[in-house]
Design a protein around this motif. Structure first.
Motif, PDB file in Angstrom:
ATOM      1  N   THR A   1      -6.944  -2.345  -4.635  1.00 50.19           N
ATOM      2  CA  THR A   1      -5.493  -2.246  -4.673  1.00 50.19           C
ATOM      3  C   THR A   1      -4.951  -2.354  -3.247  1.00 50.19           C
ATOM      4  O   THR A   1      -5.572  -1.899  -2.296  1.00 50.19           O
ATOM      5  CB  THR A   1      -5.078  -0.898  -5.292  1.00 50.19           C
ATOM      6  N   CYS A   2      -3.782  -2.920  -3.111  1.00 47.68           N
ATOM      7  CA  CYS A   2      -3.153  -3.123  -1.803  1.00 47.68           C
ATOM      8  C   CYS A   2      -2.932  -1.796  -1.081  1.00 47.68           C
ATOM      9  O   CYS A   2      -2.361  -0.862  -1.649  1.00 47.68           O
ATOM     10  CB  CYS A   2      -1.820  -3.839  -1.991  1.00 47.68           C
ATOM     11  N   PRO A   3      -3.349  -1.702   0.189  1.00 50.27           N
ATOM     12  CA  PRO A   3      -3.138  -0.467   0.949  1.00 50.27           C
ATOM     13  C   PRO A   3      -1.673  -0.278   1.364  1.00 50.27           C
ATOM     14  O   PRO A   3      -1.275   0.810   1.742  1.00 50.27           O
ATOM     15  CB  PRO A   3      -4.031  -0.638   2.176  1.00 50.27           C
ATOM     16  N   TRP A   4      -0.864  -1.329   1.277  1.00 50.96           N
ATOM     17  CA  TRP A   4       0.537  -1.247   1.699  1.00 50.96           C
ATOM     18  C   TRP A   4       1.438  -0.792   0.558  1.00 50.96           C
ATOM     19  O   TRP A   4       2.180   0.168   0.699  1.00 50.96           O
ATOM     20  CB  TRP A   4       1.013  -2.588   2.252  1.00 50.96           C
ATOM     21  N   CYS A   5       1.390  -1.488  -0.579  1.00 55.28           N
ATOM     22  CA  CYS A   5       2.286  -1.148  -1.686  1.00 55.28           C
ATOM     23  C   CYS A   5       1.595  -0.304  -2.754  1.00 55.28           C
ATOM     24  O   CYS A   5       2.261   0.265  -3.612  1.00 55.28           O
ATOM     25  CB  CYS A   5       2.860  -2.411  -2.322  1.00 55.28           C
ATOM     26  N   GLU A   6       0.284  -0.245  -2.711  1.00 57.62           N
ATOM     27  CA  GLU A   6      -0.541   0.506  -3.651  1.00 57.62           C
ATOM     28  C   GLU A   6      -0.370   0.073  -5.107  1.00 57.62           C
ATOM     29  O   GLU A   6      -0.664   0.824  -6.023  1.00 57.62           O
ATOM     30  CB  GLU A   6      -0.286   2.017  -3.497  1.00 57.62           C
ATOM     31  N   GLU A   7       0.141  -1.146  -5.303  1.00 56.33           N
ATOM     32  CA  GLU A   7       0.341  -1.658  -6.654  1.00 56.33           C
ATOM     33  C   GLU A   7      -0.359  -2.990  -6.886  1.00 56.33           C
ATOM     34  O   GLU A   7      -0.884  -3.236  -7.956  1.00 56.33           O
ATOM     35  CB  GLU A   7       1.836  -1.824  -6.956  1.00 56.33           C
ATOM     36  N   GLY A   8      -0.307  -3.859  -5.893  1.00 52.59           N
ATOM     37  CA  GLY A   8      -0.805  -5.216  -6.055  1.00 52.59           C
ATOM     38  C   GLY A   8      -2.311  -5.332  -5.994  1.00 52.59           C
ATOM     39  O   GLY A   8      -3.010  -4.448  -5.513  1.00 52.59           O
ATOM     40  N   THR A   9      -2.773  -6.452  -6.508  1.00 49.22           N
ATOM     41  CA  THR A   9      -4.189  -6.790  -6.441  1.00 49.22           C
ATOM     42  C   THR A   9      -4.400  -7.713  -5.248  1.00 49.22           C
ATOM     43  O   THR A   9      -3.592  -8.598  -4.988  1.00 49.22           O
ATOM     44  CB  THR A   9      -4.620  -7.507  -7.737  1.00 49.22           C
ATOM     45  N   LEU A  10      -5.487  -7.519  -4.547  1.00 50.09           N
ATOM     46  CA  LEU A  10      -5.785  -8.301  -3.355  1.00 50.09           C
ATOM     47  C   LEU A  10      -6.655  -9.502  -3.697  1.00 50.09           C
ATOM     48  O   LEU A  10      -7.524  -9.418  -4.560  1.00 50.09           O
ATOM     49  CB  LEU A  10      -6.499  -7.433  -2.320  1.00 50.09           C
ATOM     50  N   SER A  11      -6.407 -10.600  -2.994  1.00 50.74           N
ATOM     51  CA  SER A  11      -7.257 -11.775  -3.152  1.00 50.74           C
ATOM     52  C   SER A  11      -7.582 -12.347  -1.777  1.00 50.74           C
ATOM     53  O   SER A  11      -6.840 -12.161  -0.813  1.00 50.74           O
ATOM     54  CB  SER A  11      -6.579 -12.829  -4.032  1.00 50.74           C
ATOM     55  N   SER A  12      -8.706 -13.037  -1.695  1.00 44.07           N
ATOM     56  CA  SER A  12      -9.140 -13.656  -0.440  1.00 44.07           C
ATOM     57  C   SER A  12      -8.486 -15.018  -0.294  1.00 44.07           C
ATOM     58  O   SER A  12      -8.501 -15.820  -1.228  1.00 44.07           O
ATOM     59  CB  SER A  12     -10.657 -13.813  -0.430  1.00 44.07           C
ATOM     60  N   VAL A  13      -7.910 -15.258   0.881  1.00 43.12           N
ATOM     61  CA  VAL A  13      -7.272 -16.530   1.202  1.00 43.12           C
ATOM     62  C   VAL A  13      -7.621 -16.872   2.650  1.00 43.12           C
ATOM     63  O   VAL A  13      -8.268 -16.083   3.341  1.00 43.12           O
ATOM     64  CB  VAL A  13      -5.733 -16.457   1.033  1.00 43.12           C
ATOM     65  N   THR A  14      -7.188 -18.031   3.106  1.00 44.63           N
ATOM     66  CA  THR A  14      -7.259 -18.350   4.530  1.00 44.63           C
ATOM     67  C   THR A  14      -5.836 -18.572   5.014  1.00 44.63           C
ATOM     68  O   THR A  14      -4.973 -19.003   4.254  1.00 44.63           O
ATOM     69  CB  THR A  14      -8.117 -19.599   4.827  1.00 44.63           C
TER      70      THR A  14
END
Length: 93
Positions: A3-16
């Motif tokens: 879970t996102c450490p900033w909004c605590e709601e979103g899912t994180l994904s790997s990008v460049t």
């Protein structure tokens, strides 16, 4: 992923993404393209992992930055010849 450490709601994904990094001597910044990054699908926060940040900072400290242009790919930056084998001034390990 986590879970996102900033909004605590979103899912994180790997990008460049493209990042801009100040050189250790403070003389200028360099554009680093294709940098591994993390993106939140909710708040759109875009950031780099602690490991990626350490790799960039160590490499910029260990290479001859005068040989570095205004822009480089992340992978090319990590392949540049080091003046020292490792960062002997990093006592965090």
């Amino acid at each position: 992923m986590k879970t996102c450490p900033w909004c605590e709601e979103g899912t994180l994904s790997s990008v460049t993404d493209t990042v801009y990094w100040e050189l250790p001597d403070g003389t200028r910044a360099v554009e680093i393209t294709e940098t591994p990054s993390i993106l939140c699908d909710h708040c759109q926060a875009l950031f780099q992992s602690d490991e990626t940040v350490k790799e960039i900072e160590d490499q910029l400290f260990l290479i001859d930055t005068k040989q570095l242009g205004k822009q480089t790919k992340y992978e090319d930056l990590l392949k540049m010849k080091r003046l020292l084998k490792r960062n002997y001034f990093d006592f965090s390990e």
